[in-house]
Each structure stands twice: as structure tokens, then as C-alpha cells.
Design an enzyme around this catalytic site. Sequence first.
Site, short mmCIF file in Angstrom:
data_model
loop_
_atom_site.label_atom_id
_atom_site.label_comp_id
_atom_site.label_asym_id
_atom_site.label_seq_id
_atom_site.Cartn_x
_atom_site.Cartn_y
_atom_site.Cartn_z
N ASP A 38 0.83 -1.20 0.00
CA ASP A 38 0.00 0.00 0.00
C ASP A 38 0.87 1.26 0.00
O ASP A 38 1.98 1.24 0.54
CB ASP A 38 -0.92 -0.03 1.23
N SER A 83 -7.66 -5.34 -5.19
CA SER A 83 -8.77 -5.92 -4.43
C SER A 83 -10.06 -5.86 -5.23
O SER A 83 -10.17 -5.10 -6.21
CB SER A 83 -8.95 -5.16 -3.11
N ASN A 86 -11.07 -2.40 -5.46
CA ASN A 86 -10.27 -1.44 -6.23
C ASN A 86 -10.91 -1.09 -7.58
O ASN A 86 -10.49 -0.11 -8.24
CB ASN A 86 -8.84 -1.94 -6.44
C1 IPE Z 1 -5.48 -2.62 -0.22
O1 IPE Z 1 -5.11 -1.32 -0.47
C2 IPE Z 1 -5.49 -3.39 -1.49
C3 IPE Z 1 -4.19 -3.56 -2.12
C4 IPE Z 1 -3.04 -3.25 -1.60
C5 IPE Z 1 -4.25 -4.15 -3.40
P1 IPE Z 1 -6.20 -0.18 -0.63
O2 IPE Z 1 -5.44 1.08 -0.76
O3 IPE Z 1 -7.16 -0.51 -1.70
O4 IPE Z 1 -6.96 -0.26 0.77
P2 IPE Z 1 -7.88 0.79 1.51
O5 IPE Z 1 -8.88 1.29 0.50
O6 IPE Z 1 -7.00 1.89 1.97
O7 IPE Z 1 -8.49 0.03 2.64
C1 IPE Z 2 -1.47 0.27 -3.42
O1 IPE Z 2 -1.24 1.63 -3.45
C2 IPE Z 2 -1.69 -0.31 -4.79
C3 IPE Z 2 -3.07 -0.72 -5.07
C4 IPE Z 2 -4.06 -0.77 -4.21
C5 IPE Z 2 -3.35 -1.09 -6.44
P1 IPE Z 2 -2.44 2.66 -3.45
O2 IPE Z 2 -2.80 2.96 -4.86
O3 IPE Z 2 -3.56 2.17 -2.61
O4 IPE Z 2 -1.74 3.91 -2.80
P2 IPE Z 2 -2.38 4.94 -1.76
O5 IPE Z 2 -2.95 4.14 -0.64
O6 IPE Z 2 -3.43 5.70 -2.51
O7 IPE Z 2 -1.23 5.80 -1.33
MG MG Z 3 -4.03 2.41 -0.65
#
Ligand code: IPE
Ligand code: IPE
Ligand code: MG
Length: 258
Positions: A38, A83, A86
Site C-alpha cells: 500500500d 482488491s 479497487n
Molecule cells: C489494499 O489497499 C489493497 C491492495 C493493496 C491491493 P487499498 O489502498 O485498496 O486499501 P484501503 O482502501 O486503503 O483500505
Molecule cells: C497500493 O497503493 C496499490 C493498489 C491498491 C493497487 P495505493 O494505490 O492504494 O496507494 P495509496 O494508498 O493511494 O497511497
Molecule cells: Mg491504498
Amino acid sequence: MRPDLQELSAYYAAAPGDIALGDIDVARIPAHVSIIMDGNGRWAAKRGLDRARGHVAGVDALREAVTAGVRLGFDVLSAYAFSTENWRRPKLEVDLLMSLFAKTLVAELPLFHQENVRLLFLGDLKALPSETYRVFMRGLDETADHDGMTFALAVNYGSRAEIVHAAHELARLVRSGEIDPDDIDQDLFSAHLYTAGLPDPDLLIRTSGELRLSNYLLYQLAYTEFHATDTLWPDFTRWDMLRAIRAFQSRSRRFGGV
Ligand code: IPE
Ligand code: IPE
Ligand code: MG
């Protein structure tokens, strides 16, 4: 798997100061390490870059994590890449991620061959764009005989969907008379999850300071040790992996005992 100590020492030669290979017990490396990757978006925002650039940088971090896992002798490294929730992101970002997955997989196949890594995917792959799906199937196929580390990438993965999917499959088996409801025990249930055949994670790492599971491996994490780090995913290095293992080894796992 036992790490090759000579290779491992070479890989971890240039220690940054606060952590070194000597800080962990190489005889007690967790067998299955799982990562919620993340912070790609925040990494990019901090640099005034587009979120896409964060995801691209995240690929480099994942390559390093895979290599570190191999050197450290993990049996399984799993990582949460996309996810079921996502899909709520802007279409442009979702499309970018899907094509990045496909592109990366093709580019990294030589590494998987070289390091004898077997690829697996966790999630409902049928909902992925056809090119991404095709490339994933190719990756599965080409690495199926590798018997080094297993690398399981969670894409279009949601733990609740996974559990419901297992319930459907078991219900069908009952209806067709292949099993009796009383045959359903924890082993049979686990065997119908996407993680069938994999040991439960020993260690779960989440980057970027968030302290939640975001619908990841709810069943499998029952006795997993958690390690949260503020490091944003693209900044995660082999040294952060070592720090996570050091934290893991400092814990006393009791599994309900004393
Ligand atoms: C969790 O990250 C899913 C992945 C790392 C693929 P998110 O960024 O989607 O999670 P939330 O929305 O902050 O819970
Ligand atoms: C994790 O990074 C990657 C995926 C969930 C695909 P994020 O895209 O969630 O990054 P933040 O949480 O917005 O910084
Ligand atoms: Mg994230």
C-alpha cells in the site's frame, strides 16, 4: 526452504546501519510471508507525480521483494495487488493497473525462470481484461514445474468473495451427493479457498502505516503475526524485509497455548 547462506550474505552485504543480516536467525525464517502493498499513490503525490508513476515504482519494489524472498528461503511470498474493491477507482487508474500487471508479468518471466519461482494467482481472474487474463495463464503454465519459492499474487481478490465462493462449491458438492455436510471441516474448507495447498501466512506486512486488512485473507490470517510499517510500498527494500523478519522473530507465537 533453507537459504543459501553464501548467496544470502552477498545479497545483504551493504547494511544500512540499523539492521544487518546478523540481526535475524536464518534458521527461523517465516515460511509464508504476505504483503499488503500500500502507498503507491501517496508515494507519487509526495513527488508531485501522477498516481500511475507510483504503481510503476511499486513494480520495482515487488521485484526486490520476490528476490529477497528467494534469497531468504521463503516457501511462499504472497502479495495483494488489486482488491475486489479497487474497481471503484477511476477507470483510467484501473486500466493502467491491468495493463501494468500484464506487461510486468511478461517482463518478469525470465526472473521467475532464473530463480525457479512458481507463480500462482489468488482471486477471480475471469473478471480481468482478456489480455491480462491470457498473460496470467501463460505465467501459470510456464512456471508450474518450478519448485523453488511460490509467489502468489492476489488480483481481483476479496476475502469475503473467496469465502462465499468456497461455500458455493461445497454446497454444490453436497447437492451432487459427492460429500456429506458433515464432511466439511477446516481442511476441506481451506482446500476450496484460492489459497488451497498453501500454508497460512506466518507474517503479514502492511506498508504505508494503515492498520487494516482491507478484505485480505480473513480466514487464513487467524494466527498470523502482523508487521505494519510507515514505509510507502515503492520505498520498501530488502532491508525492510529484514526489519519485518526481525520483528516477527521477536514475537512469541502461542497459538492459544501458554
Ligand atoms: C489494499 O489497499 C489493497 C491492495 C493493496 C491491493 P487499498 O489502498 O485498496 O486499501 P484501503 O482502501 O486503503 O483500505
Ligand atoms: C497500493 O497503493 C496499490 C493498489 C491498491 C493497487 P495505493 O494505490 O492504494 O496507494 P495509496 O494508498 O493511494 O497511497
Ligand atoms: Mg491504498
